[in-house]
Design a protein around this motif. Structure first.
Motif, short mmCIF file in Angstrom:
data_model
loop_
_atom_site.label_atom_id
_atom_site.label_comp_id
_atom_site.label_asym_id
_atom_site.label_seq_id
_atom_site.Cartn_x
_atom_site.Cartn_y
_atom_site.Cartn_z
N SER A 111 0.18 37.30 48.55
CA SER A 111 -0.35 35.91 48.60
C SER A 111 -1.29 35.90 49.87
O SER A 111 -0.57 36.06 50.92
CB SER A 111 0.80 35.11 48.27
N GLY A 112 -2.45 35.51 49.61
CA GLY A 112 -3.18 35.13 51.10
C GLY A 112 -3.95 36.59 51.39
O GLY A 112 -4.74 36.48 52.26
N LYS A 113 -3.60 37.53 50.90
CA LYS A 113 -4.15 38.94 51.29
C LYS A 113 -5.28 39.29 50.53
O LYS A 113 -5.41 38.61 49.22
CB LYS A 113 -3.11 39.98 51.13
N LYS A 114 -6.06 40.21 50.79
CA LYS A 114 -7.40 40.42 50.05
C LYS A 114 -7.32 42.02 49.78
O LYS A 114 -6.93 42.78 50.66
CB LYS A 114 -8.65 40.30 50.84
N ILE A 115 -7.43 42.43 48.23
CA ILE A 115 -7.15 43.64 48.09
C ILE A 115 -8.64 44.01 47.20
O ILE A 115 -9.20 43.27 47.13
CB ILE A 115 -6.12 43.87 47.07
N SER A 116 -8.86 45.33 47.11
CA SER A 116 -9.99 45.76 46.29
C SER A 116 -9.81 45.43 45.02
O SER A 116 -8.66 44.96 44.21
CB SER A 116 -10.30 47.23 46.55
N LEU A 117 -11.02 45.49 44.08
CA LEU A 117 -10.94 45.47 42.63
C LEU A 117 -10.33 46.69 42.42
O LEU A 117 -10.87 48.05 43.15
CB LEU A 117 -12.33 45.19 41.99
N PRO A 118 -9.31 47.00 41.13
CA PRO A 118 -8.83 48.18 40.89
C PRO A 118 -10.06 49.04 40.08
O PRO A 118 -10.99 48.50 39.56
CB PRO A 118 -7.79 47.83 39.73
N VAL A 119 -10.02 50.34 40.28
CA VAL A 119 -10.88 51.12 39.52
C VAL A 119 -10.27 51.82 38.54
O VAL A 119 -8.96 52.34 38.65
CB VAL A 119 -11.65 52.19 40.56
N VAL A 120 -10.62 51.97 37.19
CA VAL A 120 -9.82 52.32 36.16
C VAL A 120 -10.00 53.96 36.20
O VAL A 120 -10.94 54.55 36.41
CB VAL A 120 -10.45 51.99 34.91
N THR A 121 -8.65 54.32 36.02
CA THR A 121 -8.41 55.94 35.95
C THR A 121 -7.99 56.21 34.39
O THR A 121 -7.66 55.41 33.55
CB THR A 121 -7.50 56.42 36.88
N CYS A 122 -8.01 57.39 34.14
CA CYS A 122 -7.84 58.00 32.75
C CYS A 122 -6.19 58.19 32.86
O CYS A 122 -5.64 59.33 32.74
CB CYS A 122 -8.56 59.31 32.40
N GLY A 123 -5.15 57.17 32.87
CA GLY A 123 -3.83 57.31 33.07
C GLY A 123 -3.66 57.43 34.72
O GLY A 123 -4.49 57.52 35.50
N ILE A 124 -2.29 57.48 35.19
CA ILE A 124 -2.14 57.25 36.57
C ILE A 124 -2.06 58.53 37.13
O ILE A 124 -2.32 58.97 38.21
CB ILE A 124 -0.45 56.80 36.62
N THR A 125 -1.63 59.93 36.34
CA THR A 125 -1.90 61.13 36.79
C THR A 125 -3.16 61.25 37.38
O THR A 125 -3.61 61.79 38.43
CB THR A 125 -1.72 61.94 35.64
#
Lengths: 356, 356
Positions: A29-43
């Motif tokens: 809350s109140g912090k700034k993060i990047s937009l997520p970049v999509v990957t082909c699964g978590i591996t």
């Protein structure tokens, strides 16, 4: 959905997932993060992270019990050195002292540390408590203050599957964000287990850092670099999978369906705890602490874990994973509640077979 | 389809795709090849190939006109050196002499050559003739005989989209297989363009080699190594995508639907040739040879390609790709047949705008 998705991932899904990260992690809350970049699964998130951030001979700090693929990604692919600490104390708590000692030891040898934090933990099923989690954050923050560059990476594959009161209920990413300009927090998560869609291959990589002034240009650069790495590796992740995930997340039934699955897993975890409270198992194994995720581990007292694994598979058709000589991983996540007692009785029978 | 697929890919799809490779490549008759390992699209096939087979400072031989992502994969990711030959002669044929000279030059400096062969070619849309194709095979075979280790990699992304009689109708992989024990043929292909499913991300990597005796153990080892690399990079490709592709390939409508799409693309290619026969364009550009695939290129005589690209985009909303200072790539594959004349007239107008 049959056209290409952007290398970054489809914008609506990136926005929706970012929104969900804020919802699930109150410390953001109140912090700034990047937009997520999509990957082909978590591996893929882990290997992308490694491609972008890990050089040969870098050190990657991990617990002594860990997912085997970390070795393939960090050691075999990248030529980095995995340095391990003992994850649990004798009392069955997170071994903060061992963690701190390891960090200090490696900080004496490297200006840059990669620290993988995986809670709920594979293989033990443990998630740290509030105090333990804050301790981890403080240890890393202190090193950053002392001039060490810290890449603190949370592998949140099993995020949300928290079954007990005393574990932390958010990602350590949320608490690591914005702590120090030398500390880059990297969140690897995805739909695989959170949304119960193992075969769709939709993961995310998200950054949190501390900057002077507006962090947006930094995040934009990090996102571009990451998408560039996606481009040179797989071009883009499945558009169909991304569309399905987005649509499901926008559906009214989404949270209800997730809750339903969560309850099934929680009941299985509770059944495991209940079954294992029977004293008949106590000569065969100790139970490692577990409170979350898909797995739990037993520490065998009398037989070799790999021998037992092979025996259980061959004689009883039961498939477990041996972590090392002593420890066996049980994926209670895929065992019906009503079969859990039988499972442990078979394991006990296996121990007895081998002890004759 | 929501469960994990194996890192190798789902067995039925691997078998079906192998069967289709034999059907589409008559020179493979009687030869043995590996089972394909499933990749997350063809880009992933290229980067997997690079991860497994390319070391820093290796040389990768490519034509002077090439897909930009080769640079990202081979140079940026792997630290290899791309060495280019001039793809066309003045007469608009494949420049076999330039290819041979380049191979000989690099064979004088390296014991191992990586040779990327991409027909139908991106960006030119050219596929070699029978004679040119056999010439390429012979040149590589001769080097292998002379003791050079050759990795001959066919990027068959646009396979099957052959619009004219005189081009070869199979992958050079089929002719490279089994030629010499120092020559490993690697086929990278996939459903992206062959099956018109860009967003599903299903590609394949298949090996062809010459061994003494039964090649099966060699292929098995290569498949395991490759699947291990998949495991340490993305774990596995989308199960849903693989299932959809398999089901579609087993459908009775499959070949009819493919043929339908092929005809649309072929008509667009023919329309391009027809439009460009108009002499009004001849002062503005030359047309590079094209007979296949998605693209064709024009070589500008009077203006800079990048300047024209930007101008066309800004003034007319037309998006093309500049390959270098002189060459512009046109993706006729995504232009309705009825719009093709207008497209080239706009390009001509753009040239005239810049020439004032």
């Amino acid at each position: 959905s049959l056209t290409y998705a952007p290398s970054f991932g489809i914008p609506a899904l990136r926005g929706k997932w970012q929104e969900s990260i804020f919802e699930k992690n109150s410390s953001l809350s109140g912090k700034k993060i990047s937009l997520p970049v999509v990957t082909c699964g978590i591996t893929h998130g882990i290997s992308l992270f490694a491609d972008i951030w890990v050089d040969p001979d870098d050190v990657v700090i991990l617990p002594d019990m860990m997912w085997g693929n970390y070795n393939l990604i960090f050691s075999v692919r990248k030529g980095a050195k995995i340095s391990q600490y003992s994850i649990f104390t004798e009392n069955g708590t997170f071994n903060l002292k061992a963690f701190e000692d390891k960090i200090k030891e490696e900080a004496g040898k490297h200006k840059k540390l990669v620290v993988m934090l995986n809670f709920p933990h594979n293989p033990s099923g443990y998630t740290v408590t509030e105090n333990e989690g804050n301790g981890i954050v403080e240890i890393l923050e202190n090193q950053a203050k002392a001039g060490i560059n810290i890449l603190a990476v949370t592998d949140d594959s099993y995020f949300g599957l928290f079954y007990e009161k005393k574990s932390i209920k958010e990602s350590l990413f949320a608490r690591l964000c914005g702590k120090n300009s030398r500390l880059l927090a990297v969140k690897l998560d995805g739909c695989t287990k959170e949304n119960f869609v193992w075969g769709l291959r939709v993961g995310f990589i998200t950054y949190g850092c501390q900057t002077e002034g507006d962090p947006s240009p930094v995040y934009e650069a990090l996102e571009k670099k990451t998408a560039g790495c996606v481009r040179g590796n797989i071009s883009n992740a499945s558009h169909l999978s991304q569309s399905i995930v987005l649509k499901s997340m926008l559906s009214e039934e989404y949270s209800g369906e997730k809750e339903e699955k969560f309850i099934i897993l929680k009941q299985r975890a509770e059944r495991v705890r209940n079954v294992l409270s029977d004293s008949k198992y106590k000569d065969a194994w100790e139970v490692h602490p577990f409170n979350s995720g898909y797995f739990m581990c037993i520490r065998l007292k009398t037989v070799n874990a790999e021998s037992l694994r092979v025996h259980l598979l061959e004689k009883y058709g039961v498939g477990l994973i041996s972590i090392d000589e002593k420890n066996l991983r049980v994926a209670f996540s895929c065992v019906e509640e009503s079969d859990i007692k039988e499972l442990f009785d078979i394991i006990l029978q296996g121990v007895e077979d081998l002890s004759v």
